[in-house]
Design an enzyme around this catalytic site. Structure first.
Site, mmCIF file in Angstrom:
data_model
loop_
_atom_site.group_PDB
_atom_site.id
_atom_site.type_symbol
_atom_site.label_atom_id
_atom_site.label_comp_id
_atom_site.label_asym_id
_atom_site.label_seq_id
_atom_site.Cartn_x
_atom_site.Cartn_y
_atom_site.Cartn_z
ATOM 1 N N LEU A 1 69.985 39.228 45.047
ATOM 2 C CA LEU A 1 70.905 38.816 46.103
ATOM 3 C C LEU A 1 70.185 38.320 47.345
ATOM 4 O O LEU A 1 70.710 37.505 48.088
ATOM 5 C CB LEU A 1 71.827 39.990 46.475
ATOM 6 N N MET B 1 62.023 45.002 54.156
ATOM 7 C CA MET B 1 61.297 46.054 53.458
ATOM 8 C C MET B 1 61.311 45.894 51.941
ATOM 9 O O MET B 1 60.649 46.650 51.242
ATOM 10 C CB MET B 1 61.888 47.420 53.819
ATOM 11 N N ASP C 1 69.554 45.568 64.420
ATOM 12 C CA ASP C 1 69.360 44.247 63.817
ATOM 13 C C ASP C 1 70.713 43.612 63.478
ATOM 14 O O ASP C 1 70.928 43.126 62.366
ATOM 15 C CB ASP C 1 68.485 44.352 62.566
ATOM 16 N N VAL D 1 66.840 42.905 47.380
ATOM 17 C CA VAL D 1 68.159 43.449 47.093
ATOM 18 C C VAL D 1 68.672 42.756 45.838
ATOM 19 O O VAL D 1 68.726 41.526 45.774
ATOM 20 C CB VAL D 1 69.130 43.242 48.270
#
Length: 528
Positions: free
Chosen positions: A57, A62, A175, A65
């Site tokens: 996705l 980090m 964020d 996904v």
């Protein structure tokens, strides 16, 4: 292992990386943003702790996904996987597990739910609910500008989520941006990515010393300066910047570098939203100016006050919070020890930073530096262009002496002597660079075209499912499946696989209903 080829998720430029860098972070040569280099070991079909990976996705700060299928529960999930290049760093692992703990605390309709996490075969993962909808960032790429009331509803949903996180757990998101907001099929906004949240109730400081966490386009002045006393108003500023982007169609501040963008957030007045989009109401412009006030004391005093102001603007009224002076500069300070000049030095550099574009380069000729360097009044070393030695005078010719004093002729002779080295050097540099940039441009266009096709295909699937909703409500699943399978419009071939999968789900519901009916019939026969 072969060389890794991938595209920057921000500017889409093609990038070539050494295999040893897989899973780590690097700076994109196109947009200078920090990007994650793909992990070649994580592929479609791989099973992680009972989750079968189906499609990637996206990529975060980090890790990656993935859309995954939970084989035990038979449902789709979003699986976040920590980069193998970071698992060797205990600080990054601690930050990842902190994300797990923070996400597990959250139970709110406007926050994506996390329900499983752990380590499987050395792979750190976090399973969160899969939202069937569209990312706000992608929606902005298509629609450019979001209608004012629709934008207000979106930020109100996110404000409720952030109010819950702050009031209940003193957690900051840090964020807030369009790509961290999902819009589901019902139009509800949900907050994604608690990966860099900051809980003020915890003593552990998990970010590296001096590390700025967040996205520069939406970052508050105090966050840009890494101030230690940040509170919910940092997120409030970022949400205001997101609202600005939605209703104006562009970010409030832009520059060639991240430092240039952050500098503008701190020092420059907010560009008037109404000057870019005249259709905006005065009350909406006032709301943006309050949320994006340079000094956090000029913003709303609580999330409750922010939601109240959003409701008033939605109803056509001005916000209750006073509108600040948009020309005000960032003046907040904090007490620091007399021997600590780091903070004041950083603030001074930000306020005095003036981006500049270098347009002149020295000629591509070998130059020798004179040992006796000249220095300016500020002590800066100055490199002078090499002087052109005048031709030797002919003692027997007065005419030659006059020609030797002519600067124009001397300069012309200098150019003639160095003409071919300059031409050859230019050709050697220019041709490979031209080929490289042309190939990058073509590759970027191809990637952009594919991305637009994927977005359009998703919109088509969404539209067909909307048309099938009345049939689903009537439990006419076969007709709904037929509607999906008979579609022959644009992107019919590209969406066939997904349409067939959805049609199978509808047929599965028919089978379940038939089984239930037959069981009821058997029971009635037995009683008779």
């Amino acid at each position: 292992m072969s060389t890794i080829f991938f595209n920057c998720p921000n500017c889409r430029i093609g990038i070539e990386a050494d295999p040893s860098l897989a899973g780590g972070t690097a700076e994109c040569p196109g947009c200078n943003s920090t990007i994650l280099i793909p992990m070649p070991g994580i592929d479609k079909g791989m099973i992680v702790a009972g989750f079968k990976l189906e499609s990637k996705l996206g990529t975060g700060g980090m890790g990656e996904v993935w859309l995954a299928h939970h084989t035990t529960m038979d449902r789709k999930v979003a699986l976040k996987i920590l980069s193998p290049g970071l698992t060797s760093n205990s600080e990054f692992v601690e930050r990842f597990m902190k994300e797990v703990r923070n996400a597990a605390k959250m139970a709110h309709p406007n926050i994506v739910t996390a329900f499983d996490a752990g380590v499987d075969k050395g792979v750190y993962y976090l399973a969160i609910s899969y939202i069937d909808g569209v990312e706000l960032g992608n929606l902005l790429k298509i629609e450019k500008i979001i209608e004012e009331k629709k934008a207000l509803k979106i930020i109100k949903d996110i404000a409720y989520a952030l109010q819950y996180a702050w009031d209940e757990y003193k957690i900051l998101h840090r964020d807030i941006k369009p790509s961290n907001i999902m819009i589901d099929r019902k139009g509800n906004a949900k907050l994604l990515d608690l990966g860099i949240s900051k809980s003020l109730s915890e003593d552990a400081q998990l970010t590296l010393s001096g590390m700025i966490v967040g996205t520069p386009y939406y970052m508050s002045p105090e966050q840009a300066l890494s101030k230690p006393n940040q509170d919910f108003r940092a997120d409030l500023y970022s949400l205001g910047a997101t609202l600005y982007h939605m209703v104006v169609g562009s970010v409030p501040y832009d520059a060639e570098t991240a430092v240039g963008i952050l500098t503008k957030h701190i020092t420059e007045s907010l560009p008037s939203p109404k000057s870019v989009n005249p259709n905006l109401s005065e009350s909406c412009c006032a709301l943006i100016e309050i949320m994006m006030a340079k000094n956090k004391s000029d913003r709303q005093n609580s999330w409750h006050d922010c939601i109240r102001d959003i409701d008033r603007v939605f109803s056509g009224m001005m916000p209750n919070t006073p509108t600040p002076d948009t020309a005000a500069s960032f003046t907040e300070t904090r007490e620091i020890p007399s021997d600590d000049g780091n903070y004041t030095g950083r603030l001074h550099r930000f306020k005095n930073f003036k981006p500049r574009l270098v347009t002149e380069t020295p000629p591509p000729t070998v130059q020798k530096i004179n040992p006796r360097h000249e220095r300016s009044e500020t002590g800066t070393q100055i490199m002078r262009q090499p002087s052109i030695p005048p031709p030797k005078k002919n003692a027997g010719s007065e005419e030659n002496a006059k020609q030797g004093s002519s600067f124009i002729e001397n300069f012309s002779n200098y150019v003639k002597r160095h003409f071919w080295p300059i031409i050859i050097f230019s050709i050697i540099i220019f041709i490979p660079l031209s080929v490289f940039f042309i190939s990058m441009i073509f590759r970027s266009f191809e990637n952009l075209e594919q991305e637009l096709k994927d977005i359009e295909a998703k919109r088509i699937i969404f539209r067909i499912q909307k048309q099938a909703e009345p049939l689903i409500k009537k439990q006419e699943f076969s007709k709904a499946a037929e509607l999906l399978l008979q579609y022959d419009g644009p992107f019919a071939k590209e969406t066939l696989e997904e349409r067939e999968a959805i049609a199978k789900e509808y047929m599965y519901k028919i089978d379940k209903r038939n089984i239930g009916t037959s069981k009821d019939s058997q029971k009635q026969g037995t009683t008779q």
